[in-house]
Design a protein around this motif. Structure first.
Motif, PDB file in Angstrom:
ATOM      1  N   LYS A  37       0.818  -1.203   0.000  1.00  0.00           N
ATOM      2  CA  LYS A  37       0.000   0.000   0.000  1.00  0.00           C
ATOM      3  C   LYS A  37       0.854   1.256   0.000  1.00  0.00           C
ATOM      4  N   ALA A  38       1.985   1.241   0.696  1.00  0.00           N
ATOM      5  CA  ALA A  38       2.856   2.407   0.747  1.00  0.00           C
ATOM      6  C   ALA A  38       4.289   1.947   0.547  1.00  0.00           C
ATOM      7  N   HIS A  39       5.101   2.796  -0.059  1.00  0.00           N
ATOM      8  CA  HIS A  39       6.496   2.431  -0.302  1.00  0.00           C
ATOM      9  C   HIS A  39       7.331   3.696  -0.431  1.00  0.00           C
ATOM     10  N   GLY A  40       8.623   3.516  -0.382  1.00  0.00           N
ATOM     11  CA  GLY A  40       9.542   4.630  -0.563  1.00  0.00           C
ATOM     12  C   GLY A  40       9.613   5.537   0.653  1.00  0.00           C
ATOM     13  N   SER A  41       9.665   6.844   0.395  1.00  0.00           N
ATOM     14  CA  SER A  41       9.855   7.807   1.474  1.00  0.00           C
ATOM     15  C   SER A  41       8.658   7.856   2.418  1.00  0.00           C
ATOM     16  N   GLU A  42       7.510   7.331   1.976  1.00  0.00           N
ATOM     17  CA  GLU A  42       6.338   7.340   2.851  1.00  0.00           C
ATOM     18  C   GLU A  42       6.515   6.408   4.044  1.00  0.00           C
ATOM     19  N   VAL A  43       7.313   5.368   3.877  1.00  0.00           N
ATOM     20  CA  VAL A  43       7.442   4.350   4.907  1.00  0.00           C
ATOM     21  C   VAL A  43       8.719   4.527   5.722  1.00  0.00           C
ATOM     22  N   VAL A  44       9.819   4.836   5.079  1.00  0.00           N
ATOM     23  CA  VAL A  44      11.111   4.877   5.737  1.00  0.00           C
ATOM     24  C   VAL A  44      11.139   6.009   6.761  1.00  0.00           C
ATOM     25  N   GLY A  45      11.407   5.652   8.017  1.00  0.00           N
ATOM     26  CA  GLY A  45      11.523   6.651   9.069  1.00  0.00           C
ATOM     27  C   GLY A  45      10.182   7.114   9.611  1.00  0.00           C
ATOM     28  N   GLY A  46       9.323   7.585   8.786  1.00  0.00           N
ATOM     29  CA  GLY A  46       8.048   8.104   9.252  1.00  0.00           C
ATOM     30  C   GLY A  46       8.215   9.486   9.858  1.00  0.00           C
ATOM     31  N   GLY A  47       7.166   9.992  10.447  1.00  0.00           N
ATOM     32  CA  GLY A  47       7.213  11.314  11.053  1.00  0.00           C
ATOM     33  C   GLY A  47       7.664  11.241  12.494  1.00  0.00           C
ATOM     34  N   PRO A  48       7.921  12.390  13.114  1.00  0.00           N
ATOM     35  CA  PRO A  48       8.338  12.386  14.514  1.00  0.00           C
ATOM     36  C   PRO A  48       7.196  11.937  15.419  1.00  0.00           C
ATOM     37  N   LYS A  49       7.546  11.188  16.440  1.00  0.00           N
ATOM     38  CA  LYS A  49       6.539  10.731  17.387  1.00  0.00           C
ATOM     39  C   LYS A  49       6.146  11.885  18.292  1.00  0.00           C
ATOM     40  N   MET A  50       4.866  12.066  18.469  1.00  0.00           N
ATOM     41  CA  MET A  50       4.405  13.188  19.254  1.00  0.00           C
ATOM     42  C   MET A  50       3.273  12.705  20.163  1.00  0.00           C
ATOM     43  N   HIS A  51       3.359  13.053  21.440  1.00  0.00           N
ATOM     44  CA  HIS A  51       2.294  12.671  22.362  1.00  0.00           C
ATOM     45  C   HIS A  51       1.131  13.641  22.206  1.00  0.00           C
ATOM     46  N   ARG A  52      -0.055  13.103  22.083  1.00  0.00           N
ATOM     47  CA  ARG A  52      -1.244  13.946  21.973  1.00  0.00           C
ATOM     48  C   ARG A  52      -2.185  13.630  23.112  1.00  0.00           C
ATOM     49  N   ARG A  53      -2.594  14.660  23.821  1.00  0.00           N
ATOM     50  CA  ARG A  53      -3.548  14.479  24.905  1.00  0.00           C
ATOM     51  C   ARG A  53      -4.931  14.306  24.283  1.00  0.00           C
ATOM     52  N   LYS A  54      -5.734  13.414  24.866  1.00  0.00           N
ATOM     53  CA  LYS A  54      -7.071  13.194  24.345  1.00  0.00           C
ATOM     54  C   LYS A  54      -7.916  14.436  24.510  1.00  0.00           C
ATOM     55  N   ALA A  55      -8.776  14.657  23.554  1.00  0.00           N
ATOM     56  CA  ALA A  55      -9.679  15.805  23.615  1.00  0.00           C
ATOM     57  C   ALA A  55     -10.752  15.552  24.681  1.00  0.00           C
ATOM     58  N   GLY A  56     -11.313  16.595  25.151  1.00  0.00           N
ATOM     59  CA  GLY A  56     -12.370  16.437  26.152  1.00  0.00           C
ATOM     60  C   GLY A  56     -11.836  16.790  27.525  1.00  0.00           C
ATOM     61  N   GLY A  57     -12.585  17.375  28.277  1.00  0.00           N
ATOM     62  CA  GLY A  57     -12.099  17.814  29.578  1.00  0.00           C
ATOM     63  C   GLY A  57     -12.458  16.829  30.652  1.00  0.00           C
ATOM     64  N   GLY A  58     -13.220  17.112  31.402  1.00  0.00           N
ATOM     65  CA  GLY A  58     -13.622  16.260  32.487  1.00  0.00           C
ATOM     66  C   GLY A  58     -13.148  16.877  33.750  1.00  0.00           C
ATOM     67  N   GLY A  59     -12.836  17.289  34.475  1.00  0.00           N
ATOM     68  CA  GLY A  59     -12.402  17.996  35.630  1.00  0.00           C
ATOM     69  C   GLY A  59     -13.526  18.854  36.166  1.00  0.00           C
ATOM     70  N   SER A  60     -13.297  19.382  37.314  1.00  0.00           N
ATOM     71  CA  SER A  60     -14.392  20.177  37.916  1.00  0.00           C
ATOM     72  C   SER A  60     -14.170  21.647  37.819  1.00  0.00           C
TER      73      SER A  60
END
Length: 60
Positions: A37-60
Motif C-alpha cells: 500500500k505504501a512504499h519509498g519515502s512514505e514508509v522509511v523513518g516516518g514522522g516524529p513521534k508526538m504525544h497527543r492528549r485526548k480531547a475532552g475535559g472532564g475535571g471540575s
C-alpha cells in the motif's frame, strides 16, 4: 426453446463462469512482486513521534 433446453443452456453458462472464476482465483498467491500500500519515502523513518492528549475535559 423448451424448458429443458433453456435449463441446459443456463447450466452451461454457469459452468463457464465458474471455470473463469476459478482460473482467476485471488486466493491463490501468484509469483511476482507484492503490491504494497505504501512504499519509498512514505514508509522509511516516518514522522516524529508526538504525544497527543485526548480531547475532552472532564475535571471540575
Amino acid at each position: 426453446m423448451t424448458g429443458q433446453d433453456a435449463n441446459d443452456d443456463l447450466k452451461a453458462k454457469m459452468r463457464e463462469a465458474l471455470e473463469r472464476k476459478q482460473a482467476n482465483d485471488r486466493g491463490v498467491p501468484h509469483d511476482g512482486p507484492v503490491k504494497e500500500k505504501a512504499h519509498g519515502s512514505e514508509v522509511v523513518g516516518g514522522g516524529p513521534k508526538m504525544h497527543r492528549r485526548k480531547a475532552g475535559g472532564g475535571g471540575s
